[in-house]
Write a protein that holds these residues in place. Structure first.
Motif, mmCIF file in Angstrom:
data_model
loop_
_atom_site.group_PDB
_atom_site.id
_atom_site.type_symbol
_atom_site.label_atom_id
_atom_site.label_comp_id
_atom_site.label_asym_id
_atom_site.label_seq_id
_atom_site.Cartn_x
_atom_site.Cartn_y
_atom_site.Cartn_z
ATOM 1 N N GLU B 355 0.826 -1.204 0.000
ATOM 2 C CA GLU B 355 0.000 0.000 0.000
ATOM 3 C C GLU B 355 0.872 1.271 0.000
ATOM 4 O O GLU B 355 0.527 2.274 -0.631
ATOM 5 N N ASP B 356 2.016 1.191 0.715
ATOM 6 C CA ASP B 356 2.940 2.332 0.761
ATOM 7 C C ASP B 356 3.525 2.586 -0.626
ATOM 8 O O ASP B 356 3.651 3.729 -1.065
ATOM 9 N N LEU B 357 3.902 1.500 -1.297
ATOM 10 C CA LEU B 357 4.514 1.648 -2.621
ATOM 11 C C LEU B 357 3.489 2.159 -3.626
ATOM 12 O O LEU B 357 3.804 2.975 -4.494
ATOM 13 N N ARG B 358 2.248 1.698 -3.473
ATOM 14 C CA ARG B 358 1.185 2.193 -4.369
ATOM 15 C C ARG B 358 0.965 3.692 -4.142
ATOM 16 O O ARG B 358 0.794 4.454 -5.101
ATOM 17 N N ALA B 359 0.961 4.109 -2.880
ATOM 18 C CA ALA B 359 0.725 5.532 -2.577
ATOM 19 C C ALA B 359 1.841 6.395 -3.169
ATOM 20 O O ALA B 359 1.585 7.470 -3.724
ATOM 21 N N VAL B 371 15.407 14.849 -7.546
ATOM 22 C CA VAL B 371 16.566 14.520 -6.697
ATOM 23 C C VAL B 371 16.722 13.001 -6.653
ATOM 24 O O VAL B 371 15.823 12.262 -7.048
ATOM 25 N N TRP B 372 17.874 12.557 -6.138
ATOM 26 C CA TRP B 372 18.143 11.123 -6.045
ATOM 27 C C TRP B 372 17.153 10.474 -5.089
ATOM 28 O O TRP B 372 16.963 10.944 -3.965
ATOM 29 N N ALA B 373 16.537 9.392 -5.525
ATOM 30 C CA ALA B 373 15.553 8.718 -4.679
ATOM 31 C C ALA B 373 15.640 7.217 -4.868
ATOM 32 O O ALA B 373 16.052 6.739 -5.935
ATOM 33 N N MET B 374 15.278 6.480 -3.829
ATOM 34 C CA MET B 374 15.261 5.025 -3.931
ATOM 35 C C MET B 374 14.029 4.459 -3.248
ATOM 36 O O MET B 374 13.527 5.017 -2.264
ATOM 37 N N VAL B 375 13.548 3.330 -3.801
ATOM 38 C CA VAL B 375 12.449 2.604 -3.173
ATOM 39 C C VAL B 375 12.954 1.212 -2.818
ATOM 40 O O VAL B 375 13.496 0.500 -3.674
ATOM 41 N N VAL B 376 12.799 0.841 -1.548
ATOM 42 C CA VAL B 376 13.255 -0.464 -1.069
ATOM 43 C C VAL B 376 12.067 -1.215 -0.485
ATOM 44 O O VAL B 376 11.613 -0.904 0.620
ATOM 45 N N PRO B 377 11.538 -2.187 -1.217
ATOM 46 C CA PRO B 377 10.367 -2.916 -0.722
ATOM 47 C C PRO B 377 10.701 -3.682 0.560
ATOM 48 O O PRO B 377 11.850 -4.049 0.799
ATOM 49 N N GLY B 378 9.671 -3.937 1.368
ATOM 50 C CA GLY B 378 9.876 -4.573 2.662
ATOM 51 C C GLY B 378 10.148 -6.065 2.591
ATOM 52 O O GLY B 378 10.659 -6.649 3.539
ATOM 53 N N SER B 379 9.786 -6.694 1.482
ATOM 54 C CA SER B 379 10.047 -8.127 1.353
ATOM 55 C C SER B 379 10.141 -8.481 -0.124
ATOM 56 O O SER B 379 9.692 -7.724 -0.986
ATOM 57 N N GLY B 380 10.686 -9.653 -0.364
ATOM 58 C CA GLY B 380 10.775 -10.148 -1.737
ATOM 59 C C GLY B 380 9.392 -10.326 -2.346
ATOM 60 O O GLY B 380 9.196 -10.083 -3.542
ATOM 61 N N LEU B 381 8.429 -10.738 -1.527
ATOM 62 C CA LEU B 381 7.071 -10.952 -2.047
ATOM 63 C C LEU B 381 6.417 -9.624 -2.415
ATOM 64 O O LEU B 381 5.704 -9.523 -3.414
ATOM 65 N N ILE B 382 6.674 -8.590 -1.620
ATOM 66 C CA ILE B 382 6.128 -7.260 -1.944
ATOM 67 C C ILE B 382 6.774 -6.752 -3.235
ATOM 68 O O ILE B 382 6.098 -6.186 -4.101
ATOM 69 N N LYS B 383 8.068 -6.992 -3.347
ATOM 70 C CA LYS B 383 8.770 -6.575 -4.560
ATOM 71 C C LYS B 383 8.121 -7.231 -5.788
ATOM 72 O O LYS B 383 7.815 -6.562 -6.777
ATOM 73 N N ALA B 384 7.888 -8.534 -5.683
ATOM 74 C CA ALA B 384 7.296 -9.269 -6.807
ATOM 75 C C ALA B 384 5.896 -8.736 -7.111
ATOM 76 O O ALA B 384 5.527 -8.552 -8.275
ATOM 77 N N GLN B 385 5.128 -8.473 -6.065
ATOM 78 C CA GLN B 385 3.771 -7.974 -6.293
ATOM 79 C C GLN B 385 3.801 -6.591 -6.946
ATOM 80 O O GLN B 385 3.048 -6.316 -7.887
ATOM 81 N N ALA B 386 4.679 -5.728 -6.455
ATOM 82 C CA ALA B 386 4.791 -4.380 -7.025
ATOM 83 C C ALA B 386 5.184 -4.476 -8.499
ATOM 84 O O ALA B 386 4.661 -3.728 -9.340
ATOM 85 N N GLU B 387 6.077 -5.411 -8.804
ATOM 86 C CA GLU B 387 6.497 -5.568 -10.199
ATOM 87 C C GLU B 387 5.345 -6.087 -11.052
ATOM 88 O O GLU B 387 5.152 -5.662 -12.192
ATOM 89 N N ALA B 388 4.537 -6.979 -10.481
ATOM 90 C CA ALA B 388 3.372 -7.493 -11.209
ATOM 91 C C ALA B 388 2.378 -6.364 -11.488
ATOM 92 O O ALA B 388 1.681 -6.367 -12.499
ATOM 93 N N GLU B 389 2.347 -5.375 -10.591
ATOM 94 C CA GLU B 389 1.424 -4.249 -10.779
ATOM 95 C C GLU B 389 2.045 -3.128 -11.606
ATOM 96 O O GLU B 389 1.402 -2.112 -11.854
ATOM 97 N N GLY B 390 3.302 -3.283 -11.957
ATOM 98 C CA GLY B 390 3.963 -2.268 -12.779
ATOM 99 C C GLY B 390 4.483 -1.060 -12.007
ATOM 100 O O GLY B 390 4.859 -0.045 -12.595
ATOM 101 N N LEU B 391 4.516 -1.182 -10.674
ATOM 102 C CA LEU B 391 4.968 -0.035 -9.873
ATOM 103 C C LEU B 391 6.457 0.236 -10.092
ATOM 104 O O LEU B 391 6.903 1.386 -10.091
ATOM 105 N N ASP B 392 7.223 -0.840 -10.283
ATOM 106 C CA ASP B 392 8.666 -0.663 -10.499
ATOM 107 C C ASP B 392 8.923 0.210 -11.727
ATOM 108 O O ASP B 392 9.798 1.065 -11.726
#
Ligand code: SF4
Lengths: 207, 468
Positions: B355-359, B371-392
């Motif tokens: 939900e944080d990554l979606r927001a 400016v320089w920014a980074m997003v670090v997902p909280g888990s591998g599963l969240i990373k995979a889900q975010a990628e499935a949703e195209g957030l990456d």
């Protein structure tokens, strides 16, 4: 079983630190935490407050004043040791030479951790902590005495007070008793409890 | 009718093995979480020739020291830091506990993994050698952080000696406004009660604004209980909780689910239960927040200005505040929205869930980071889900880095640091001096506010970006 370090009473130079919310990141920065305890964390105590990046002393930091360097009692402010659970914060204070920290409140985990290393955390009302700090600042290399058995503190300028401490913790510190050794004497009660707990909550089994 | 009990009372009582005459209580630990900073606890266990009592109730994952730009361990320069990560695997192999290792897709920040796997459940007493263990209270568990010695004690005995903390209820009334998140709520609460305000207490969050939060929001809220000084924070389990738990790997199913559910429904505080301290906030008055100083209590609405130490009557307080402003490189009276940022970090156990990554993505979408920014997902599963949703893609297209899961720049133990003097808008939980690196200047904000700062290059009221 290894015994813990006992604490009974001390009489030592006290360091006044009037800063509220002294957090564990200041007491011991995170970048040192992977070292072994035996490396001696005292050399990194308050590292970024004590030292410039090139390793020279910051003259403005109170612990760098020669009078206070041998301090064994630290008189803080409110919420001392807030922040992370790192026991290294206690190791650093203890390894440097501190045996007592007095404050009007503590971070709860820091407070718990202190007892494991023979560092006595003392809670006093805010007005008393401030009065003690001021008395120390007026005195030169002022000594403060802390007696655990009688739960009393005396300091310069006639400062004298009593403090509260949980009786179980007091006993453990006075006698240097170790928690694990105590708990292992209750193994039967623990076994029984676990059996009943699991019977009542059968859904807790791992898949 | 028996004496009305709080949620906290009920869990405490259920886990009490015995109570000594002097008031010390021996508590059973239902689930024990460990991470790559837990090596000292295992070392004590080994040194004393003791065994891990309950490998089936001990769960771990490496998070603090893991690299986030690669999964290659060789990228960790110092052997000592590398050892922290590998020691966890070794300890798991030696003891038989469960570990979600660096190359397991389920690896992540321990406080993200527990709820995600369903290891965290209502009514359980849980501990971890980490102060943000309070996070797990979002599911109606009693969860708190412990130190290395206590950790060794739990490993050896699955128990802990504790005195009973006092109870505090924080009620947030009303409905939250648009773009006001759980992060803003908890910062508003800490600004009100102070960084030591919850000291010695377990907080139960209640009221319509809390009940209306998603599980992700409740996890953010409870996560920062420690920043209010509290031992633990909790939210009573309800339909949101049960819906979140259903079907997770470690949650029960079938008949066992019904049994568990019946127990969970008995947990919320009884009507008339008494708390030692009560605090009430008007949720509808909360606006997006940020911190300006070096304690989480230095939080204020984005619509305001850097406060003036001269307004502080107490001389010690005034000096402490001036110190904080000097460290932060801020001048009293500056509008918050005029403060430029150098870096943005979106991640940590506070704000790295889907939900944080979606927001954050909703704010970034179609824009470029300045400016320089980074997003670090909280888990591998969240990373995979975010990628499935195209957030990456949204982040990458905006020029924002997309990393592997871990604690990362929240504490910088893995080398993801903010340079001295640099100003970072961070979704993490601590703005302490030096937290993100020596001399680093941290401002705590929500994911949407962090994303807005990344786009604008200075702090911005995210509500303006969303209206546009
Ligand atoms: S993300 Fe930050 S606060 Fe959370 S466990 Fe990791 S280091 Fe601690």
């Amino acid at each position: 079983m290894p015994d813990l370090e006992k604490f009974t009473r001390i009489d030592a130079i006290a360091l006044p630190m009037a800063t509220p919310n002294v957090d564990t990141d200041q007491i011991i920065p995170a970048r040192y935490l992977w070292h072994a305890k035996s490396d001696g964390y005292g050399k990194w105590l308050f590292n970024d407050l004590r030292f410039n990046e090139d390793g020279t002393l910051k003259p403005g930091f109170i612990l760098n004043q020669p009078d206070y360097a041998p301090a064994e009692v630290l008189v803080g402010d409110r919420n001392f040791g807030c922040g992370s659970s790192r026991e290294h914060a206690v190791w650093a204070l203890h390894d440097y030479g501190f045996r007592v920290v007095i404050a009007s409140s503590f971070g709860d985990i820091f407070y718990n951790n202190s007892f494991k290393q023979g560092l006595l955390p003392v809670v006093l009302p805010e007005a008393e902590v401030q009065a003690l700090r001021e008395a120390i600042e007026r005195g030169n290399s002022a000594h403060v005495s802390v007696d655990l058995q009688s739960q009393t503190i005396t300091g310069p300028g006639g400062f004298s007070t009593r403090f509260e401490i949980d009786p179980f913790r007091k006993k453990k510190l006075l006698e240097g008793l170790d928690d694990i050794a105590i708990t292992l004497t209750f193994t039967d009660a623990i076994d029984k409890f676990e059996a009943a707990f699991e019977q009542n909550m059968p859904w807790l089994k791992n898949p | 009718m028996s004496h009305p009990q709080t949620l906290f009372d009920k869990i405490w009582q259920r886990h009490t093995i015995l109570e000594r005459e002097d008031g010390a209580v021996l508590l059973h630990v239902a689930r024990h979480l460990v991470h790559d900073g837990s090596a000292a606890g295992f070392r004590t266990l080994r040194d004393r020739g003791l065994k891990l009592r309950r490998p089936d109730r001990t769960f771990g994952t490496p998070d603090h020291y893991v690299p986030t730009h690669t999964r290659d361990m060789a990228s960790i320069a110092e052997a000592g830091r590398r050892d922290m990560v590998t020691a966890l695997d070794r300890n798991a192999a030696d003891t038989g506990m469960t570990v979600f290792g660096l190359n397991d897709p389920r690896q992540g920040i321990i406080h993200v993994i527990g709820p995600e796997q369903g290891i965290t459940q209502p009514g359980l007493l849980m501990v971890c050698g980490d102060s943000h263990t309070a996070t797990h209270g979002a599911l109606g568990a009693l969860a708190f952080g412990i130190g290395a010695s206590e950790m060794a004690h739990v490993l050896a005995t699955q128990t802990l000696w504790q005195g009973k903390p006092r109870s505090m209820r924080v009620t947030v009334t009303g409905t939250l406004g648009p773009a006001v998140t759980a992060k803003d709520v908890i910062l508003a609460i800490i600004a009100r009660v102070g960084a030591g305000g919850g000291s010695g207490h377990v907080i139960e969050y209640a009221g319509p604004a809390i009940a209306g939060l998603s599980m992700e929001g409740r996890l953010t809220l409870c996560n920062m209980s420690i920043e209010a000084g509290a031992r633990a924070g909790m939210v009573a389990p309800d339909e949101t909780t049960y819906a979140f738990l259903k079907g997770r790997p470690y949650t029960p199913s079938g008949e066992a689910w019904d049994q568990a559910l019946a127990f969970w429904r008995s947990l919320p505080s009884d009507p008339g239960a008494v708390f030692d301290t009560e605090v009430t906030l008007d949720g509808s008055a909360i606006v997006p927040m940020l911190t300006w100083g070096t304690s989480p209590e230095d939080a204020a609405p984005i619509t305001g200005k850097v406060p003036d130490p001269a307004d502080q009557p107490d001389p010690e307080r005034r000096a402490a505040m001036q110190n904080a402003l000097d460290y932060m490189g801020l001048t009293a009276g500056t509008k918050f929205t005029d403060i430029p940022v150098d870096r943005v970090f979106i991640g940590s156990c506070t704000n790295s869930r889907i939900e944080d990554l979606r927001a954050a993505a909703a704010v970034v979408k179609g824009r470029k980071a300045s400016v320089w920014a980074m997003v670090v997902p909280g888990s591998g599963l969240i990373k995979a889900q975010a990628e499935a949703e195209g957030l990456d893609r949204i982040f990458l297209d905006a020029g924002i880095e997309w990393r592997h899961a871990g604690c990362s720049m929240c504490v910088g133990m893995n080398g993801d640091l903010v340079a001295a003097g640099e100003r970072c808008a961070s979704t993490s939980n601590r703005n302490f001096a030096g937290r993100q690196g020596r001399g680093a200047r941290t401002h705590l904000v929500s994911p949407a506010m962090a994303a807005a700062a990344a786009i604008a290059g200075h702090f911005t009221d995210v509500r303006q970006l969303l209206d546009a």
